[in-house]
Scaffold this motif. Structure first.
Motif, short mmCIF file in Angstrom:
data_model
loop_
_atom_site.label_atom_id
_atom_site.label_comp_id
_atom_site.label_asym_id
_atom_site.label_seq_id
_atom_site.Cartn_x
_atom_site.Cartn_y
_atom_site.Cartn_z
N TYR A 91 24.90 63.65 9.51
CA TYR A 91 25.44 63.18 8.39
C TYR A 91 24.37 62.68 7.45
CZ TYR A 91 27.42 59.15 5.69
OH TYR A 91 27.53 58.44 4.57
N TRP A 92 23.18 61.86 7.99
CA TRP A 92 22.08 61.55 6.96
C TRP A 92 21.15 62.56 6.61
CZ3 TRP A 92 22.92 57.24 5.03
CH2 TRP A 92 23.69 56.23 5.46
N ASP A 93 20.92 63.84 7.48
CA ASP A 93 20.36 64.85 7.06
C ASP A 93 21.20 65.44 5.68
OD1 ASP A 93 18.41 65.08 8.69
OD2 ASP A 93 19.34 66.48 10.11
N VAL A 94 22.54 65.44 5.72
CA VAL A 94 23.38 66.01 4.92
C VAL A 94 23.06 65.15 3.46
CG1 VAL A 94 25.68 66.63 3.95
CG2 VAL A 94 24.83 67.39 6.24
N LYS A 95 22.99 63.97 3.96
CA LYS A 95 22.99 62.65 2.51
C LYS A 95 21.43 62.97 2.01
CE LYS A 95 25.99 60.04 1.74
NZ LYS A 95 26.95 60.04 0.90
N ASN A 129 15.39 60.65 7.41
CA ASN A 129 14.64 59.51 8.13
C ASN A 129 15.56 58.83 8.92
OD1 ASN A 129 12.23 60.73 7.63
ND2 ASN A 129 11.74 59.57 5.89
N LYS A 130 16.75 58.77 8.29
CA LYS A 130 17.64 57.61 9.05
C LYS A 130 18.18 57.83 10.27
CE LYS A 130 20.40 55.15 6.48
NZ LYS A 130 20.09 53.67 6.28
N LYS A 131 17.12 57.99 11.32
CA LYS A 131 17.66 58.53 12.71
C LYS A 131 17.82 57.68 13.79
CE LYS A 131 15.96 63.20 12.37
NZ LYS A 131 16.68 63.37 11.22
N THR A 132 17.19 56.65 13.64
CA THR A 132 16.98 55.43 14.72
C THR A 132 18.42 54.86 15.03
OG1 THR A 132 14.85 55.28 14.32
CG2 THR A 132 15.88 53.49 15.63
N PHE A 133 18.74 54.99 16.18
CA PHE A 133 20.13 53.97 16.61
C PHE A 133 19.65 52.69 17.11
CE2 PHE A 133 23.92 56.75 16.98
CZ PHE A 133 23.53 57.82 16.52
N ILE A 134 20.53 51.69 16.72
CA ILE A 134 19.89 50.35 17.32
C ILE A 134 21.57 49.90 18.19
CG2 ILE A 134 19.94 47.78 16.95
CD1 ILE A 134 18.63 48.40 14.16
N SER A 135 21.11 49.82 19.39
CA SER A 135 21.97 49.50 20.58
C SER A 135 21.79 48.22 21.19
CB SER A 135 22.03 50.78 21.63
OG SER A 135 22.96 50.44 22.72
N ARG A 136 22.25 47.87 22.19
CA ARG A 136 22.17 46.54 22.83
C ARG A 136 21.68 46.76 24.25
NH1 ARG A 136 27.64 43.69 21.27
NH2 ARG A 136 28.31 45.22 22.40
N ARG A 168 34.41 58.10 5.36
CA ARG A 168 33.10 58.41 4.73
C ARG A 168 32.20 59.65 5.39
NH1 ARG A 168 28.00 53.71 4.50
NH2 ARG A 168 28.88 52.80 6.49
N VAL A 169 32.07 59.43 6.74
CA VAL A 169 31.46 60.42 7.35
C VAL A 169 32.15 61.92 7.38
CG1 VAL A 169 30.45 61.24 9.78
CG2 VAL A 169 30.04 59.02 8.83
N ALA A 170 33.63 61.87 7.71
CA ALA A 170 34.21 63.10 7.55
C ALA A 170 34.31 63.75 6.15
CB ALA A 170 35.58 62.92 7.80
N LYS A 171 34.30 62.90 5.17
CA LYS A 171 34.34 63.51 3.81
C LYS A 171 32.82 64.25 3.59
CE LYS A 171 35.63 62.41 -0.84
NZ LYS A 171 35.37 63.97 -1.37
N THR A 172 31.85 63.61 3.91
CA THR A 172 30.62 64.21 3.76
C THR A 172 30.31 65.59 4.56
OG1 THR A 172 29.52 62.17 3.39
CG2 THR A 172 28.03 63.83 4.06
N LEU A 173 30.76 65.38 5.83
CA LEU A 173 30.44 66.63 6.82
C LEU A 173 31.48 67.79 6.36
CD1 LEU A 173 30.31 65.02 10.18
CD2 LEU A 173 28.26 65.81 8.70
N ILE A 174 32.62 67.50 5.74
CA ILE A 174 33.51 68.57 5.48
C ILE A 174 33.12 69.14 4.10
CG2 ILE A 174 35.90 68.91 4.88
CD1 ILE A 174 36.90 66.73 6.76
N ASP A 175 32.80 68.50 3.09
CA ASP A 175 32.62 68.81 1.81
C ASP A 175 31.41 69.22 1.59
OD1 ASP A 175 35.02 68.03 1.06
OD2 ASP A 175 34.35 66.14 0.06
N GLU A 176 30.33 68.96 2.24
CA GLU A 176 28.86 69.07 2.02
C GLU A 176 28.13 69.66 3.20
OE1 GLU A 176 27.18 65.64 0.11
OE2 GLU A 176 28.88 64.86 -0.29
N GLY A 177 28.83 69.63 4.36
CA GLY A 177 27.80 69.77 5.57
C GLY A 177 27.90 71.12 6.18
#
Ligand code: PXG
Length: 459
Positions: A137-141, A145-152, A308-317
């Motif tokens: 998603y972030w690649d397509v956007k 660089n927005k790769k890092t996941f914050i978890s717990r 928001r993610v679906a639209k980006t992946l469908i329309d532009e991915g």
């Protein structure tokens, strides 16, 4: 099972099991010496082992048998689908009715803004999908660089490489050199264990603000998503203080970061709402699901994707280079759809919210008076008890996990399946449990707490 194996007695089965079967999360040698418990059949909320012992399964298998055992209609659906179309994939521009119907039903029961689902075989595969989908998603956007996941810390997100890395279990990270790069962990909102002198509300705010501190430390431009269970399940049914989720929401609204709410345990009615996200008023971008999706009758998982993610992946991915042989398996899909219809038609989720959930929570809280119990918590049909050697001081037994194991073993031997995570006892019974069965659960839990207290010399 071959006819020959069926004819074997329990000890013979245990010997074959030891000789050929490596169990999950198990000390193989120790189990080989003890012999595995052989479970034979189940009905409603009860299990029977091969020696005829009946047990109330207060864990719904592994947090999954939401509609209870023995649903013949699910077996019939599987039988019929296996004869008509046992397998076909959804790769090469193909689809089939069961997966279409399941996708439609999932869109119907999930939050309004979530209309798409990607299928896989389990919760772990769902979280592997999450990792790749968020980064894609972030690649397509145009923000690679927005790769890092914050978890717990102490989160559970599965046992595959991405799942265990997203999870915050140190003892899992130690096996296989995890976490993989690009995954960091902040503290969990576990007031009983880590809240010190703070009130639960103060501690909840502090735990949530660790997210903002981590975002600022890494830089918003490097963070792709925050992933969390609404209530941590395997970590010990950690119900966050009331201040926690509102503060997380405030922080996420401020930054451009995706929210992944892992609904593998909380989904499909566990809290008395369809999803934990509904219970806490969250607006996830992605929701991994599994377990209650099919009530465990067949393995299936998925990632529900917000607009928001679906639209980006469908329309532009363009093409998303990801998928599994069993993505949208027709038999698993047909059974999952029938399972969701059972939840709907029998009003099971509302029943948990209005009737059995409040009743279980009321009776469960009676156990707070027990000398061994430091805290009782829970929501809907999920609950935890903290075992302590000093109620007021919230101190724990020196030999961590021993009290929990002793209590769990007493439960097993007295017809109750209640899990231990360290010295936290946890329950998550099938959603069909009746009030009388809840009474039985509480009576058995009380009795086994007494036995545990005596065995540990507390009373
Ligand atoms: N997310 C959450 C929140 C889970 O609880 C998974 C993902 C992974 O799902 P699969 O289907 O790959 O197992 C889970 C699974 C335990 C226990 O000891 C809990 C789980 C699995 C195994 C053991 O409580 N949860």
């Amino acid at each position: 099972m071959t006819t020959e194996t069926k004819a074997l007695d329990t000890a013979q089965l245990q010997a074959l099991d030891r000789d050929h079967h490596l169990h999950p999360f198990t000390d193989f040698k120790q189990l080989g010496e003890e012999g595995a418990r052989v479970i034979e059949r189940a009905e409603g909320v009860y299990l029977w082992d091969r020696d005829g012992n009946k047990m109330l399964d207060a864990m719904a298998g592994l947090w999954c048998v939401n509609v209870g055992y023995g649903r013949k209609e699910l077996a019939d659906v599987a039988f019929q689908q296996m004869q008509q179309l046992p397998y076909y994939n959804a790769f090469f521009k193909t689809t089939h009715e069961p997966v279409v119907e399941l996708s439609r039903l999932i869109a119907e029961v999930t939050p309004e803004h979530m209309q798409h689902v990607f299928f896989c075989g389990s919760g772990s595969e769902a979280n592997d999908t999450v990792l790749r989908m968020v980064r894609r998603y972030w690649d397509v956007k145009g923000k690679p660089n927005k790769k890092t996941f914050i978890s717990r810390v102490n989160a559970y997100h599965g046992s595959t490489v991405a799942g265990a890395s997203l999870g915050g279990m140190k003892y899992m990270h130690e096996h296989g050199d995890l976490p993989i790069p690009g995954i960091v962990h902040i503290p969990q909102p576990y007031w009983y264990g880590e809240g010190g002198d703070q009130t639960p509300e103060e501690f909840g705010l502090q735990a949530a603000r660790a997210l903002e501190a981590k975002i600022l430390e890494l830089g918003e431009d490097n963070v792709g998503a925050f992933i969390a269970e609404p209530i941590q399940g395997a970590g010990g049914v950690i119900v966050p203080p009331d201040s926690y989720w509102p503060e997380i929401k405030r922080i996420l609204d401020k930054y451009e970061i995706l929210l992944v709410v892992d609904e593998v345990i909380c989904g499909f009615g566990r809290t008395g709402e369809w999803f934990g996200s509904d219970y806490y008023g969250l607006k996830p971008d992605l929701m991994p699901i599994a377990k209650g999706l099919s009530s465990g009758y067949l393995p299936i998982g998925g990632v529900v994707v917000g607009d928001r993610v679906a639209k980006t992946l469908i329309d532009e991915g363009g093409e998303f280079n990801h998928g599994y042989t069993y993505s949208g398996h027709p038999v698993a899909a047909a059974v999952a759809a029938a399972n969701i219809r059972i939840l709907q038609n029998e009003g099971l989720v509302d029943r948990v919210r209005d009737e059995t959930g409040p009743y279980l929570q009321q009776r469960w809280r009676e156990l707070a008076d027990h000398p061994l119990v430091g805290e009782v918590r829970g929501v809907g049909l999920v609950g935890a008890l903290e075992l302590t050697n000093d109620k007021a001081a919230r101190t724990r037994f020196d030999d961590k996990g021993k009290a929990g194991t002793v209590c769990r073993d007493f439960c097993f031997n007295n017809g109750l399946i209640m899990r231990a995570t360290g010295d936290t006892m946890i329950i998550s019974p099938p959603l069909v449990i009746s009030k009388e069965e809840i009474d039985e659960l509480i009576e058995k839990a009380k009795y086994c707490l007494d036995l545990t207290a005596k065995a540990l010399g507390v009373i």
